[in-house]
Design a protein around this motif. Structure first.
Motif, short mmCIF file in Angstrom:
data_model
loop_
_atom_site.label_atom_id
_atom_site.label_comp_id
_atom_site.label_asym_id
_atom_site.label_seq_id
_atom_site.Cartn_x
_atom_site.Cartn_y
_atom_site.Cartn_z
N PHE A 2 0.84 -1.19 0.00
CA PHE A 2 0.00 0.00 0.00
C PHE A 2 0.88 1.24 0.00
CE2 PHE A 2 0.55 -1.08 4.51
CZ PHE A 2 0.90 0.14 5.07
N THR A 3 0.31 2.33 -0.50
CA THR A 3 0.98 3.62 -0.52
C THR A 3 0.31 4.52 0.49
OG1 THR A 3 1.51 3.40 -2.86
CG2 THR A 3 1.59 5.61 -1.93
N ILE A 4 1.14 5.24 1.26
CA ILE A 4 0.64 6.20 2.24
C ILE A 4 1.16 7.57 1.87
CG2 ILE A 4 2.55 5.82 3.87
CD1 ILE A 4 0.41 6.13 6.11
N ALA A 5 0.33 8.57 2.03
CA ALA A 5 0.71 9.95 1.75
C ALA A 5 0.36 10.81 2.95
CB ALA A 5 -0.01 10.47 0.51
N THR A 6 1.18 11.82 3.20
CA THR A 6 0.90 12.80 4.23
C THR A 6 0.95 14.19 3.61
OG1 THR A 6 1.57 13.67 6.39
CG2 THR A 6 3.34 12.87 4.97
N ALA A 27 -3.64 8.37 -6.32
CA ALA A 27 -4.38 7.26 -5.71
C ALA A 27 -3.66 6.58 -4.56
CB ALA A 27 -4.75 6.24 -6.79
N PRO A 28 -3.14 7.34 -3.59
CA PRO A 28 -2.57 6.66 -2.43
C PRO A 28 -3.64 5.85 -1.72
CG PRO A 28 -2.97 8.98 -1.94
CD PRO A 28 -3.20 8.81 -3.40
N ASP A 29 -3.26 4.73 -1.15
CA ASP A 29 -4.25 3.91 -0.44
C ASP A 29 -4.69 4.57 0.85
OD1 ASP A 29 -4.27 1.34 -2.10
OD2 ASP A 29 -2.13 1.71 -1.78
N ILE A 30 -3.76 5.30 1.47
CA ILE A 30 -4.06 6.00 2.72
C ILE A 30 -3.55 7.42 2.58
CG2 ILE A 30 -3.68 6.06 5.22
CD1 ILE A 30 -2.92 3.03 4.96
N LEU A 31 -4.40 8.39 2.89
CA LEU A 31 -4.01 9.80 2.82
C LEU A 31 -4.23 10.42 4.20
CD1 LEU A 31 -3.20 12.41 1.39
CD2 LEU A 31 -5.58 12.65 0.64
N CYS A 32 -3.14 10.92 4.77
CA CYS A 32 -3.19 11.56 6.08
C CYS A 32 -3.08 13.08 5.88
CB CYS A 32 -2.06 11.07 6.96
SG CYS A 32 -2.13 9.29 7.30
N LEU A 33 -4.07 13.80 6.36
CA LEU A 33 -4.12 15.24 6.21
C LEU A 33 -3.94 15.92 7.56
CD1 LEU A 33 -7.23 15.59 3.86
CD2 LEU A 33 -4.81 15.56 3.19
N GLY A 66 -6.60 20.09 13.32
CA GLY A 66 -7.37 19.03 12.70
C GLY A 66 -6.52 18.05 11.93
N VAL A 67 -6.78 16.76 12.15
CA VAL A 67 -6.04 15.68 11.48
C VAL A 67 -7.03 14.62 11.01
CG1 VAL A 67 -3.77 15.95 12.56
CG2 VAL A 67 -5.58 14.76 13.81
N ALA A 68 -6.76 14.05 9.85
CA ALA A 68 -7.64 13.03 9.29
C ALA A 68 -6.83 11.96 8.59
CB ALA A 68 -8.63 13.66 8.30
N ASN A 98 -4.23 -5.53 8.94
CA ASN A 98 -3.01 -6.32 9.15
C ASN A 98 -2.31 -5.98 10.46
OD1 ASN A 98 -1.85 -3.85 8.62
ND2 ASN A 98 -0.76 -4.49 6.77
N GLY A 99 -2.93 -5.14 11.29
CA GLY A 99 -2.37 -4.82 12.59
C GLY A 99 -1.45 -3.62 12.62
N VAL A 100 -1.17 -3.02 11.47
CA VAL A 100 -0.32 -1.82 11.43
C VAL A 100 -1.13 -0.61 11.91
CG1 VAL A 100 0.89 -0.20 9.91
CG2 VAL A 100 1.19 -2.66 9.61
N THR A 101 -0.52 0.17 12.80
CA THR A 101 -1.16 1.38 13.30
C THR A 101 -0.52 2.59 12.63
OG1 THR A 101 -1.61 0.36 15.44
CG2 THR A 101 -1.69 2.76 15.35
N VAL A 102 -1.34 3.48 12.13
CA VAL A 102 -0.88 4.72 11.51
C VAL A 102 -1.16 5.87 12.47
CG1 VAL A 102 -1.15 6.32 9.57
CG2 VAL A 102 -1.29 3.84 9.18
N HIS A 103 -0.12 6.60 12.81
CA HIS A 103 -0.25 7.79 13.66
C HIS A 103 -0.08 9.03 12.78
CE1 HIS A 103 -0.05 5.80 17.62
NE2 HIS A 103 0.71 4.91 16.99
N ASN A 104 -1.03 9.93 12.87
CA ASN A 104 -1.00 11.17 12.10
C ASN A 104 -0.84 12.34 13.08
OD1 ASN A 104 -1.30 13.17 10.17
ND2 ASN A 104 -3.48 12.84 9.86
N PHE A 105 0.26 13.10 12.93
CA PHE A 105 0.60 14.17 13.85
C PHE A 105 0.63 15.52 13.14
CE2 PHE A 105 2.31 10.79 16.50
CZ PHE A 105 2.21 11.29 17.79
#
Length: 261
Positions: A2-6, A27-33, A66-68, A98-105
């Motif tokens: 997967f691809t993650i973007a911040t 088309a990142p799979d996960i986008l953190c704003l 605000g974080v998303a 899959n148990g991975v935790t994503v932290h968005n700061f």
């Protein structure tokens, strides 16, 4: 994989069209704003849902912070922490199947004067980073990814002029030391610099520059880190500099990485 973007979007409602453009083109799979500047219920989730982003975990407040975490992959809410007791929406976490935790700061910017006695916001920034350090010492991260606008450019080649910025908030030695202490406490791997070890690298250019591209006075304020147990699965880091030239842009651009997990 997967691809993650911040991306510090600097108002998700004002720039929802830029978010959907990124979703369509990259088309990142996960986008953190970060800096969404919106209550959660007013984030235009229906626009993102139409593009396949069916899951969102967010913390918001009116007009500030605000974080998303917006995802094509199923995620569940993994909580948040009010670092330094500021009462701000600056952290949220989500867990993948899959148990991975994503932290968005979204670390406080710290205002303009690098002195906690003269500038309480600078002290809040340092306290926020200290609490991050202590949290990682107390609970060592595993199967975790940390992303966000950390508001610090740590390396000499993460800024356009190291000497000129030594007394400028975001690159002062005390901020760099505090960020390094938080990173070391969690044994976090800076994925971007592991993938792109050499050369100047920026993710932010000020609005104040008449021609940001020609002046190129950038800083790398946006980061993707991985816990040591999954860091080797990360690769393909990119910073999307052209996004700074989109119409009505944020002053930050997206940072991406891929994970094979």
């Amino acid at each position: 994989m997967f691809t993650i973007a911040t991306w510090n979007i600097n108002s998700v409602r004002l720039r929802s069209g830029l978010v959907t453009r990124l979703m369509s083109e990259e088309a990142p799979d996960i986008l953190c704003l970060q800096e969404c500047k919106s209550p959660v219920d007013l984030i235009p989730a229906e626009l993102f849902h139409a593009l396949g982003y069916h899951w969102m975990v967010a913390r918001g407040q009116k007009g500030y912070n605000g974080v998303a975490i917006i995802s094509k992959l199923p995620i569940t809410d993994a909580g948040d922490r009010d670092y330094a007791g500021l009462g701000h929406a600056r952290h949220v976490a989500a867990r993948l199947e899959n148990g991975v935790t994503v932290h968005n700061f979204y670390v406080p910017a710290g205002a303009d004067i690098p002195d906690r006695d003269l500038n309480p916001k600078f002290g809040q920034k340092l306290d926020f980073l200290t609490e991050m350090r202590d949290a990682f010492h107390a609970d060592a991260p595993s199967r975790a990814i940390l992303v966000g606008d950390l508001n610090i450019a740590p390396r000499e080649d993460d800024v356009w002029n190291h000497k000129a910025l030594l007394k400028v908030v975001s690159h002062t030695p005390i901020e760099v030391e505090h960020l390094a202490a938080a990173q070391d406490a969690g044994r976090w791997v800076d994925v971007t610099r592991r993938d792109i070890p050499d050369g100047r690298l920026y993710s932010w250019w000020s609005y104040r520059a008449r021609d940001w591209d020609a002046a190129d006075k950038g800083r790398r304020l946006d980061h993707i880190w991985a816990s040591p147990d999954i860091a080797s699965a990360a690769h393909g880091s990119r910073i999307l500099r052209p996004v700074r030239g989109w119409e009505q842009p944020s002053d930050h651009v997206p940072v991406l990485a891929r994970f094979d997990l």
